[in-house]
Design a protein around this motif. Sequence first.
Motif, PDB file in Angstrom:
ATOM      1  N   ILE A   6       0.842  -1.201   0.000  1.00  0.00           N
ATOM      2  CA  ILE A   6       0.000   0.000   0.000  1.00  0.00           C
ATOM      3  C   ILE A   6       0.878   1.252   0.000  1.00  0.00           C
ATOM      4  O   ILE A   6       0.547   2.244  -0.651  1.00  0.00           O
ATOM      5  CB  ILE A   6      -0.951  -0.007   1.215  1.00  0.00           C
ATOM      6  CG1 ILE A   6      -1.809  -1.265   1.229  1.00  0.00           C
ATOM      7  CG2 ILE A   6      -1.812   1.232   1.259  1.00  0.00           C
ATOM      8  CD1 ILE A   6      -2.790  -1.368   0.100  1.00  0.00           C
ATOM      9  N   ILE A   7       2.018   1.206   0.705  1.00  0.00           N
ATOM     10  CA  ILE A   7       2.953   2.334   0.702  1.00  0.00           C
ATOM     11  C   ILE A   7       3.451   2.599  -0.715  1.00  0.00           C
ATOM     12  O   ILE A   7       3.556   3.744  -1.151  1.00  0.00           O
ATOM     13  CB  ILE A   7       4.120   2.089   1.672  1.00  0.00           C
ATOM     14  CG1 ILE A   7       3.634   2.195   3.117  1.00  0.00           C
ATOM     15  CG2 ILE A   7       5.256   3.079   1.442  1.00  0.00           C
ATOM     16  CD1 ILE A   7       4.673   1.777   4.149  1.00  0.00           C
ATOM     17  N   VAL A  51      -2.322   8.475   7.292  1.00  0.00           N
ATOM     18  CA  VAL A  51      -3.624   9.149   7.365  1.00  0.00           C
ATOM     19  C   VAL A  51      -4.757   8.137   7.206  1.00  0.00           C
ATOM     20  O   VAL A  51      -5.745   8.167   7.952  1.00  0.00           O
ATOM     21  CB  VAL A  51      -3.722  10.263   6.301  1.00  0.00           C
ATOM     22  CG1 VAL A  51      -5.126  10.806   6.190  1.00  0.00           C
ATOM     23  CG2 VAL A  51      -2.742  11.373   6.615  1.00  0.00           C
ATOM     24  N   ALA A  52      -4.632   7.225   6.255  1.00  0.00           N
ATOM     25  CA  ALA A  52      -5.664   6.201   6.052  1.00  0.00           C
ATOM     26  C   ALA A  52      -5.779   5.307   7.282  1.00  0.00           C
ATOM     27  O   ALA A  52      -6.895   4.923   7.678  1.00  0.00           O
ATOM     28  CB  ALA A  52      -5.336   5.362   4.820  1.00  0.00           C
ATOM     29  N   GLY A  53      -4.672   4.983   7.908  1.00  0.00           N
ATOM     30  CA  GLY A  53      -4.707   4.169   9.117  1.00  0.00           C
ATOM     31  C   GLY A  53      -5.409   4.866  10.264  1.00  0.00           C
ATOM     32  O   GLY A  53      -6.181   4.244  11.004  1.00  0.00           O
ATOM     33  N   SER A  54      -5.164   6.167  10.402  1.00  0.00           N
ATOM     34  CA  SER A  54      -5.832   6.887  11.496  1.00  0.00           C
ATOM     35  C   SER A  54      -7.321   7.038  11.229  1.00  0.00           C
ATOM     36  O   SER A  54      -8.137   6.951  12.153  1.00  0.00           O
ATOM     37  CB  SER A  54      -5.167   8.242  11.720  1.00  0.00           C
ATOM     38  OG  SER A  54      -5.294   9.056  10.580  1.00  0.00           O
ATOM     39  N   ILE A  96     -12.664  -4.826  11.864  1.00  0.00           N
ATOM     40  CA  ILE A  96     -11.763  -5.122  10.738  1.00  0.00           C
ATOM     41  C   ILE A  96     -11.043  -3.852  10.286  1.00  0.00           C
ATOM     42  O   ILE A  96      -9.828  -3.871  10.057  1.00  0.00           O
ATOM     43  CB  ILE A  96     -12.553  -5.778   9.592  1.00  0.00           C
ATOM     44  CG1 ILE A  96     -13.028  -7.170  10.017  1.00  0.00           C
ATOM     45  CG2 ILE A  96     -11.719  -5.851   8.325  1.00  0.00           C
ATOM     46  CD1 ILE A  96     -14.007  -7.813   9.064  1.00  0.00           C
ATOM     47  N   LEU A  97     -11.767  -2.751  10.189  1.00  0.00           N
ATOM     48  CA  LEU A  97     -11.130  -1.483   9.804  1.00  0.00           C
ATOM     49  C   LEU A  97     -10.115  -1.030  10.857  1.00  0.00           C
ATOM     50  O   LEU A  97      -9.065  -0.495  10.517  1.00  0.00           O
ATOM     51  CB  LEU A  97     -12.183  -0.402   9.591  1.00  0.00           C
ATOM     52  CG  LEU A  97     -12.975  -0.487   8.305  1.00  0.00           C
ATOM     53  CD1 LEU A  97     -14.091   0.544   8.285  1.00  0.00           C
ATOM     54  CD2 LEU A  97     -12.057  -0.302   7.110  1.00  0.00           C
ATOM     55  N   PHE A 143      -4.636  -0.014  12.400  1.00  0.00           N
ATOM     56  CA  PHE A 143      -3.498  -0.152  13.307  1.00  0.00           C
ATOM     57  C   PHE A 143      -2.304  -0.791  12.600  1.00  0.00           C
ATOM     58  O   PHE A 143      -1.165  -0.442  12.879  1.00  0.00           O
ATOM     59  CB  PHE A 143      -3.893  -0.974  14.525  1.00  0.00           C
ATOM     60  CG  PHE A 143      -4.392  -0.149  15.676  1.00  0.00           C
ATOM     61  CD1 PHE A 143      -4.721   1.184  15.524  1.00  0.00           C
ATOM     62  CD2 PHE A 143      -4.551  -0.710  16.916  1.00  0.00           C
ATOM     63  CE1 PHE A 143      -5.191   1.947  16.578  1.00  0.00           C
ATOM     64  CE2 PHE A 143      -5.005   0.036  17.989  1.00  0.00           C
ATOM     65  CZ  PHE A 143      -5.320   1.359  17.822  1.00  0.00           C
ATOM     66  N   GLY A 144      -2.565  -1.716  11.679  1.00  0.00           N
ATOM     67  CA  GLY A 144      -1.466  -2.289  10.910  1.00  0.00           C
ATOM     68  C   GLY A 144      -0.753  -1.234  10.082  1.00  0.00           C
ATOM     69  O   GLY A 144       0.474  -1.198  10.012  1.00  0.00           O
ATOM     70  N   PHE A 145      -1.524  -0.349   9.490  1.00  0.00           N
ATOM     71  CA  PHE A 145      -0.926   0.739   8.707  1.00  0.00           C
ATOM     72  C   PHE A 145      -0.170   1.717   9.598  1.00  0.00           C
ATOM     73  O   PHE A 145       0.914   2.174   9.254  1.00  0.00           O
ATOM     74  CB  PHE A 145      -1.997   1.488   7.916  1.00  0.00           C
ATOM     75  CG  PHE A 145      -2.622   0.692   6.799  1.00  0.00           C
ATOM     76  CD1 PHE A 145      -2.122  -0.541   6.415  1.00  0.00           C
ATOM     77  CD2 PHE A 145      -3.718   1.175   6.140  1.00  0.00           C
ATOM     78  CE1 PHE A 145      -2.695  -1.260   5.391  1.00  0.00           C
ATOM     79  CE2 PHE A 145      -4.306   0.475   5.103  1.00  0.00           C
ATOM     80  CZ  PHE A 145      -3.787  -0.753   4.726  1.00  0.00           C
ATOM     81  N   ILE A 146      -0.754   2.063  10.748  1.00  0.00           N
ATOM     82  CA  ILE A 146      -0.100   3.018  11.645  1.00  0.00           C
ATOM     83  C   ILE A 146       1.185   2.423  12.230  1.00  0.00           C
ATOM     84  O   ILE A 146       2.230   3.073  12.247  1.00  0.00           O
ATOM     85  CB  ILE A 146      -1.058   3.453  12.768  1.00  0.00           C
ATOM     86  CG1 ILE A 146      -2.161   4.340  12.199  1.00  0.00           C
ATOM     87  CG2 ILE A 146      -0.318   4.194  13.874  1.00  0.00           C
ATOM     88  CD1 ILE A 146      -3.270   4.656  13.185  1.00  0.00           C
TER      89      ILE A 146
END
Length: 178
Positions: free
Chosen positions: A52-53, A63-66, A89-90, A95-98
């Motif tokens: 995704i990065i 930003v999407a993670g937050s 799930i979101l 949290f995985g993204f953050i």
Amino acid sequence: NVALVGSIGMFCNFGYYSLAGTLTSLHELLGFVSLGLQWFSWIIGNLLCPAIIDLIGLKLVIVAGSIASTSFTLCCFYPSWYTFVPGSILLGLGFGFIYTGSPTYLNQSARVIGQNKSGDIEKNTYKYVSYFQSILIFSFKLGAASGNAISSAFFLTDAVFLNSTSFIVNGTECIQPT
């Protein structure tokens, strides 16, 4: 950069830990399933984050993670299977993204700060990396600890106040002396 990324993690952790502890105590089966989905999707979010990065960039991933982890807070206003499952799930994906994007972003910032005027990486770059990571982890854990404290304070007392003169403690009605 460090303060912004740290505050994002702190507020997301505060919201998560205060609500997850409270709601899993109030809705046992729903809370159990929700926690399982959160941890599973957190793993998936960590695995998908590098791809995704590459697609949208590092700052947008954070930003999407937050935003994704904030959706869990909104789902807690009406806890049911229809809101809690997608929100969990979101939250896990967010949290995985953050947790993957934030350290990567801070490592890049430390490398930029650690470069000398000729563009070479200096030896003290690792010092900046360790400073940034320690501030990040501190802010994440501060949000988690304060969220847990709020959740625990919610269940601290067994007293239920009926009105200004009577209350119930452990199933027994008591009258407050005047």
